[in-house]
Design an enzyme around this catalytic site. Structure first.
Site, PDB file in Angstrom:
ATOM      1  N   CYS B  77      -5.922 -73.811  25.146  1.00 45.62           N
ATOM      2  CA  CYS B  77      -6.381 -73.056  24.224  1.00 45.62           C
ATOM      3  C   CYS B  77      -6.137 -73.299  22.792  1.00 45.62           C
ATOM      4  O   CYS B  77      -6.178 -74.728  21.931  1.00 45.62           O
ATOM      5  CB  CYS B  77      -6.420 -71.426  24.700  1.00 45.62           C
ATOM      6  SG  CYS B  77      -7.915 -70.703  23.407  1.00 45.62           S
ATOM      7  N   HIS B 175      -9.847 -72.101  29.322  1.00 44.34           N
ATOM      8  CA  HIS B 175      -7.611 -71.248  30.738  1.00 44.34           C
ATOM      9  C   HIS B 175      -8.235 -71.035  31.240  1.00 44.34           C
ATOM     10  O   HIS B 175      -8.577 -70.628  32.518  1.00 44.34           O
ATOM     11  CB  HIS B 175      -7.809 -69.798  29.501  1.00 44.34           C
ATOM     12  CG  HIS B 175      -8.079 -69.224  28.179  1.00 44.34           C
ATOM     13  ND1 HIS B 175      -6.291 -69.272  27.962  1.00 44.34           N
ATOM     14  CD2 HIS B 175      -8.843 -68.445  27.852  1.00 44.34           C
ATOM     15  CE1 HIS B 175      -6.676 -68.924  26.752  1.00 44.34           C
ATOM     16  NE2 HIS B 175      -8.177 -69.099  26.637  1.00 44.34           N
ATOM     17  N   GLU B 177      -5.556 -70.670  33.894  1.00 42.00           N
ATOM     18  CA  GLU B 177      -5.263 -69.579  33.793  1.00 42.00           C
ATOM     19  C   GLU B 177      -5.689 -68.778  34.930  1.00 42.00           C
ATOM     20  O   GLU B 177      -5.630 -67.799  35.031  1.00 42.00           O
ATOM     21  CB  GLU B 177      -3.292 -68.968  33.544  1.00 42.00           C
ATOM     22  CG  GLU B 177      -3.941 -68.719  32.334  1.00 42.00           C
ATOM     23  CD  GLU B 177      -4.296 -69.472  30.968  1.00 42.00           C
ATOM     24  OE1 GLU B 177      -4.611 -70.959  31.734  1.00 42.00           O
ATOM     25  OE2 GLU B 177      -4.741 -68.660  29.665  1.00 42.00           O
TER      26      GLU B 177
END
Lengths: 250, 197
Positions: B77, B175, B177
Site C-alpha cells: 500500500c 492489503h 494481510e
C-alpha cells in the site's frame, strides 16, 4: 470491478455479541472472535465491531478483544463505540483495527474528524450517523439514538466529508430492526451527493432488501446484524443471489 | 525464515505481523539498520499519509537503507507508493526504486478512496500462476499508473498497477494481510521468492 461489500455488524457488550432491535431489546448472539471468523469464512467483506459496554473497565477489555480479533481475522474490520479522543483511536489501531467509527463524539466535537484524518489518514475514519424523520426532515440523533440534535442528515454528512472522513455509515433509525428494507430515498440521495463511500444500515430483513438497495442507490456497502446472527440470511446464499441478479460481489 | 517488518508509526504493522504469524512465521518489527539488513525477507508496510511517512523514514535514514537492500523486499500500500519516484500526495519525493509517479484518482464518477474488494488481472512474473482473477482488498486515494514494472492490474475508473516488481523489490497496492485466503497465498508467494543479485 470494485464489488459491493456485505458487512455483518457485531454489537459487543461485556465481551459478548448482542443485537438490539430498535436499539432497546438485546439478545445474545455468541462469541465475537468466533462469530467474526465464521463470517469471514462465509464471505463477509468486512466486519464492524461496536462496543456498547457502559463501564470504563469493559471499554479497556474491548481493546484486548480487538487485538484477538485482529490476530484471527484475515479481512478488514472497523471498531467503534464510545470513542472520544485521538488517544482512544490510537490504542484501537495499535491493537490491529483497520478503521474506527465515531458517532456522538463527532457531533459534539466535529474537529475530532479533522484531527483523526490528519493524524491517521482519511481512510481510517468512518463517521456513523444515526437519523430519523422528524416532521419531513432527516434529523441526526446521538448516544445510541436517544438524543435528538439540531443537525440534519444531509448537511451533516457533507460537513463530515469535508472535514476528512473516509466513509459514512448511515443508519436509519426508522428502519433499524424493522426488517422492512433499507431507507432507499435518503441512501440514494446521500450516495449520489457524497464523493466518499456510503455504507447503508438499518432495515435488512430478506435478501431482496440487499438487491433493492444496490439496484436503487449508489451505496458501496450494506451492513446488517440480526439477520446474519440468527441465520435468517446465510452470507453465501446472499452473495450468490446478488451475483445472479447482476450485482458485482466477491 | 528471518522476516523483518519495517517499523513506523500509524502503519498497519500489527496486521501484517498477525498475518505472518498465521503463516507460521515469527516476524521481527524493527527500524534498526543492522536488523533490517540481516533479514532474509523485508516487509515495508504502510497506511497513512506520504509526506509524514517519508519524514519518518528520513529521520531514521531508512530512505537511504531501503533502496540498497539486496534481499527480497515487499512494499504494501503506502509502502509501495513510497518506493516510487514521487507522489502527488503533498508533493512528496519517494525512494525512486520504481521510476514512476503516484497520482490521485480524479474520475468524476468514482468515490475516493477506492475502498473494498477488487479483481487482479494480467498477472505475471511472481504473480503469474494462480492469482489471475482473485479479489484483493484495497484502500487508497492515490495510485501507480501502469508502467514497465507492473505485474498485476486492477481497474477503478481506469486500469492501474495492483502490483510491481523490479529485481529484488516487490510491491502490492492492496492489503494481502487483509485479503482473506487469497491474500495469505500472495504473502506466501513473496516469501518463496529468491533473488540473487
Amino acid at each position: 470491478m470494485l464489488t459491493k461489500r456485505i458487512i455483518p455488524c457485531l454489537d459487543v457488550k461485556d465481551g459478548r455479541t448482542v443485537k438490539g432491535t430498535n436499539f432497546t431489546q438485546l439478545r445474545d448472539a455468541g462469541d465475537p472472535v468466533e462469530l467474526g471468523r465464521l463470517y469471514a469464512q462465509q464471505g463477509a467483506d468486512e466486519l464492524v465491531y461496536l462496543d456498547i459496554s457502559a463501564t470504563q473497565e469493559a471499554r479497556q477489555n474491548f481493546t484486548s478483544l480487538v487485538r484477538e480479533v485482529a490476530r484471527h481475522l484475515d479481512i478488514p474490520f472497523t471498531v467503534g463505540g464510545g470513542i472520544g479522543s485521538v488517544s482512544d483511536v490510537e490504542s484501537l489501531l495499535e491493537a490491529g483495527a483497520d478503521k474506527v467509527t465515531i458517532n456522538s463524539a463527532a457531533v459534539a466535537n466535529p474537529d475530532l474528524i479533522d484531527e483523526l484524518a490528519k493524524q491517521f489518514g482519511s481512510q481510517l475514519v468512518v463517521v456513523a450517523v444515526d437519523a430519523r424523520l422528524v416532521g419531513n426532515q432527516w434529523t441526526v440523533f446521538t448516544h445510541g439514538g436517544t438524543r435528538q440534535t439540531e443537525r440534519k442528515l444531509f448537511s451533516w454528512a457533507k460537513e463530515v466529508q469535508d472535514r476528512g472522513a473516509g466513509e459514512i455509515l448511515f443508519t436509519s433509525m426508522d428502519h433499524d430492526g424493522t426488517k422492512s428494507g433499507y431507507a432507499i430515498d435518503p441512501l440514494n440521495k446521500l450516495s449520489q451527493w457524497l464523493s466518499i463511500p456510503v455504507v447503508a444500515s438499518g432495515g435488512a430483513g430478506k435478501r431482496e432488501d440487499f438487491l433493492s438497495l444496490f439496484r436503487l442507490t449508489q451505496v458501496d456497502a450494506a451492513l446488517a446484524a440480526g439477520v446474519f446472527h440468527f441465520g435468517e440470511i446465510a452470507l453465501p446464499t446472499l452473495k450468490t443471489f446478488l451475483a445472479k441478479n447482476g450485482i458485482a460481489v466477491r | 525464515m528471518n522476516t523483518v517488518i519495517i517499523k513506523y508509526p500509524g502503519g498497519n504493522v500489527q496486521s501484517v505481523t498477525f498475518a505472518l504469524q498465521r503463516l507460521g512465521l515469527s516476524p521481527v518489527i524493527s527500524d534498526q539498520h543492522e536488523v533490517i539488513q540481516a533479514a532474509d525477507r523485508v516487509i515495508f508496510p504502510g497506511v497513512g499519509e506520504a509526506a509524514t511517512a517519508m519524514r519518518h523514514l528520513r529521520e531514521r535514514r531508512l530512505d537511504e537503507l531501503i533502496p540498497r537492500l539486496r534481499q527480497p523486499v515487499l512494499g504494501i500500500c503506502l509502502g509501495m507508493q513510497l518506493m516510487c519516484r514521487h507522489s502527488e500526495e503533498r508533493d512528496t519525493p519517494g525512494l525512486s526504486i520504481f521510476d514512476t509517479e503516484v497520482v490521485r484518482f480524479t474520475g468524476k464518477s468514482i468515490k475516493v478512496p477506492h475502498m473494498g474488494w477488487n479483481q487482479l488481472y494480467n498477472t505475471k512474473d511472481w504473480l503469474k500462476t494462480g492469482i489471475e482473477g482473485i479479489f484483493a482488498y484495497f484502500v487508497h486515494s492515490y495510485f501507480v499508473p501502469l508502467n514497465s514494472n507492473t505485474v498485476a492490474q486492477t481497474t477503478y475508473d481506469l486500469p492501474f498497477s495492483a502490483a510491481l516488481r523490479k529485481q529484488n523489490f516487490f510491491a502490492v497496492q492492496f492489503h494481502p494481510e487483509k485479503s482473506g485466503e487469497a491474500g495469505g497465498q500472495i504473502l506466501q508467494r513473496f516469501l518463496q521468492q529468491e533473488f540473487q543479485p
